[in-house]
Write an enzyme that holds these catalytic residues in place. Structure first.
Site, PDB file in Angstrom:
ATOM      1  N   GLN A  15      16.739  20.337 -29.458  1.00  0.00           N
ATOM      2  CA  GLN A  15      18.188  20.266 -30.295  1.00  0.00           C
ATOM      3  C   GLN A  15      18.527  21.617 -30.495  1.00  0.00           C
ATOM      4  O   GLN A  15      17.817  22.371 -30.566  1.00  0.00           O
ATOM      5  CB  GLN A  15      18.124  19.021 -31.388  1.00  0.00           C
ATOM      6  CG  GLN A  15      17.781  18.192 -31.318  1.00  0.00           C
ATOM      7  CD  GLN A  15      18.570  17.011 -32.532  1.00  0.00           C
ATOM      8  OE1 GLN A  15      17.192  17.128 -33.560  1.00  0.00           O
ATOM      9  NE2 GLN A  15      18.357  15.632 -32.593  1.00  0.00           N
ATOM     10  N   LYS A  19      16.081  24.071 -27.534  1.00  0.00           N
ATOM     11  CA  LYS A  19      17.063  22.954 -26.536  1.00  0.00           C
ATOM     12  C   LYS A  19      17.942  24.607 -25.052  1.00  0.00           C
ATOM     13  O   LYS A  19      17.292  24.394 -23.904  1.00  0.00           O
ATOM     14  CB  LYS A  19      18.428  22.270 -26.351  1.00  0.00           C
ATOM     15  CG  LYS A  19      18.798  21.131 -24.986  1.00  0.00           C
ATOM     16  CD  LYS A  19      19.729  20.642 -25.580  1.00  0.00           C
ATOM     17  CE  LYS A  19      20.806  19.697 -24.388  1.00  0.00           C
ATOM     18  NZ  LYS A  19      21.845  18.625 -25.018  1.00  0.00           N
ATOM     19  N   VAL A  65       4.660  21.093 -35.907  1.00  0.00           N
ATOM     20  CA  VAL A  65       3.646  22.555 -36.139  1.00  0.00           C
ATOM     21  C   VAL A  65       3.279  23.128 -37.781  1.00  0.00           C
ATOM     22  O   VAL A  65       2.198  24.064 -37.591  1.00  0.00           O
ATOM     23  CB  VAL A  65       4.763  23.688 -35.627  1.00  0.00           C
ATOM     24  CG1 VAL A  65       5.747  24.086 -34.336  1.00  0.00           C
ATOM     25  CG2 VAL A  65       6.182  23.807 -36.791  1.00  0.00           C
ATOM     26  N   ASN A  91      10.098  28.627 -31.914  1.00  0.00           N
ATOM     27  CA  ASN A  91      11.542  28.302 -32.594  1.00  0.00           C
ATOM     28  C   ASN A  91      11.931  27.462 -33.787  1.00  0.00           C
ATOM     29  O   ASN A  91      12.275  27.409 -34.824  1.00  0.00           O
ATOM     30  CB  ASN A  91      12.265  27.782 -31.316  1.00  0.00           C
ATOM     31  CG  ASN A  91      13.432  27.262 -32.028  1.00  0.00           C
ATOM     32  OD1 ASN A  91      14.385  28.311 -32.208  1.00  0.00           O
ATOM     33  ND2 ASN A  91      13.663  26.227 -32.160  1.00  0.00           N
ATOM     34  N   TYR A 151      14.077  30.518 -47.403  1.00  0.00           N
ATOM     35  CA  TYR A 151      15.187  30.515 -45.970  1.00  0.00           C
ATOM     36  C   TYR A 151      14.792  32.215 -46.069  1.00  0.00           C
ATOM     37  O   TYR A 151      13.807  32.623 -44.540  1.00  0.00           O
ATOM     38  CB  TYR A 151      16.400  30.141 -45.309  1.00  0.00           C
ATOM     39  CG  TYR A 151      16.074  30.308 -44.318  1.00  0.00           C
ATOM     40  CD1 TYR A 151      16.052  28.944 -43.418  1.00  0.00           C
ATOM     41  CD2 TYR A 151      17.402  31.026 -43.199  1.00  0.00           C
ATOM     42  CE1 TYR A 151      16.027  29.382 -41.666  1.00  0.00           C
ATOM     43  CE2 TYR A 151      17.088  30.948 -42.262  1.00  0.00           C
ATOM     44  CZ  TYR A 151      17.208  30.126 -41.089  1.00  0.00           C
ATOM     45  OH  TYR A 151      17.224  30.101 -40.402  1.00  0.00           O
ATOM     46  N   ALA A 153      13.090  34.431 -47.264  1.00  0.00           N
ATOM     47  CA  ALA A 153      11.850  35.060 -47.396  1.00  0.00           C
ATOM     48  C   ALA A 153      10.750  34.581 -46.164  1.00  0.00           C
ATOM     49  O   ALA A 153      10.663  35.571 -45.242  1.00  0.00           O
ATOM     50  CB  ALA A 153      11.057  34.455 -48.699  1.00  0.00           C
ATOM     51  N   LYS A 155      12.220  34.019 -42.856  1.00  0.00           N
ATOM     52  CA  LYS A 155      12.902  35.040 -42.205  1.00  0.00           C
ATOM     53  C   LYS A 155      12.174  36.519 -42.464  1.00  0.00           C
ATOM     54  O   LYS A 155      11.537  36.631 -40.745  1.00  0.00           O
ATOM     55  CB  LYS A 155      13.322  34.713 -41.428  1.00  0.00           C
ATOM     56  CG  LYS A 155      14.161  33.099 -41.503  1.00  0.00           C
ATOM     57  CD  LYS A 155      13.601  33.112 -40.318  1.00  0.00           C
ATOM     58  CE  LYS A 155      14.062  31.498 -40.256  1.00  0.00           C
ATOM     59  NZ  LYS A 155      13.187  30.624 -38.831  1.00  0.00           N
TER      60      LYS A 155
END
Length: 259
Positions: A15, A19, A65, A91, A151, A153, A155
């Site tokens: 998605q 995708k 994952v 990803n 989020y 942190a 990244k």
């Protein structure tokens, strides 16, 4: 790197951005292993890709994952079906400031896990043919998004890990390039999480500030980001790069040098 006949693995592939990244690889002649937890959507996407690109071009593999066992098995199945991977795209990611440990587990630990497990197949020192790893970070990996600090942190961690791995590979002779893709806001379902109190948690009061940021930066289309991803994959001069993708254009980020 010409992509015809190359073998790619993409996590969070069925998605949104995943995708789009999978499709641009297929359009350029690669074979793609589609890894995702969503089995229903995965099988549906596989059928759609079969009609467009042929049944021997993709492989859907259910994979969380967070699971070392599932990740290992998915990569092994990829090798058995297509051969050793040339391209790895980590990803898979989520926004969840409430269950922040899960966000760290998927967004950062999943990237580390995927990278290390892929190294076993790609590393020239262990019989691989080298290749490229592109880790999907975010503009939140370059500067703070106040409403989603965990989020942010994770990244930042993805960017730092990617750059360190690029240097380690270069110094060790792995034959693998590592780059980070850092897009601004993209028109995908993950955007909705930024408006969802259950996902933003204690920072719900900052949702309006996030909306103003979105108005400032605009909204990218998946296809625009996929084109920049392709650049990181195919341009063999790019290693240790963080590519910031915005509506107004894309730029490679300059960092202070420590080595």
């Amino acid at each position: 790197m010409a992509l015809v006949g190359k073998i790619a693995v993409v996590t969070g592939a069925v998605q949104g951005l995943g995708k789009g990244l999978s499709e641009i690889l297929l359009q350029n002649g690669a074979k793609v292993a589609l890894l995702d937890v969503n089995e229903t959507e995965g099988k549906s996407l596989k059928e759609a890709f079969d009609k467009q690109y042929g049944p021997d071009k993709t492989l859907f593999l259910k994979c969380n994952v967070e699971s070392e066992e599932q990740f290992k098995a998915a990569l092994q199945k990829t090798v058995q079906t297509f051969g050793r991977p040339d391209i790895m795209c980590n990803n898979a990611g989520i926004i969840n400031e409430t269950d922040w440990e899960k966000a760290v587990s998927i967004n950062l630990m999943g990237v580390v896990r995927g990278t290390y497990l892929t190294l076993e197949h790609m590393n020239k020192l262990t019989g691989g043919q080298g290749g490229v790893v592109v880790n999907v970070a975010s503009m939140a990996g370059l500067g703070p998004l106040p409403s989603i600090p965990v989020y942010t942190a994770t990244k930042h961690g993805v960017v730092g890990f990617t750059r360190a791995m690029a240097a380690a590979s270069d110094m060790s002779g792995y034959g693998i390039r590592f780059n980070a893709l850092c897009p601004a806001f993209i028109q995908t379902d993950i955007i909705n999480a930024m408006y969802t109190p259950e996902k933003v948690g204690q920072f719900t009061h900052l949702i309006d500030a996030t909306k103003k940021l979105m108005e400032k930066f605009g909204m990218l289309q998946v296809s625009e980001v996929a084109k920049q991803f392709l650049q990181l994959v195919t341009d063999e001069t790019k290693n240790g790069e963080a590519l910031m993708v915005q509506c107004k254009g894309s730029d490679y980020v300059t960092f202070p040098s420590l080595i």
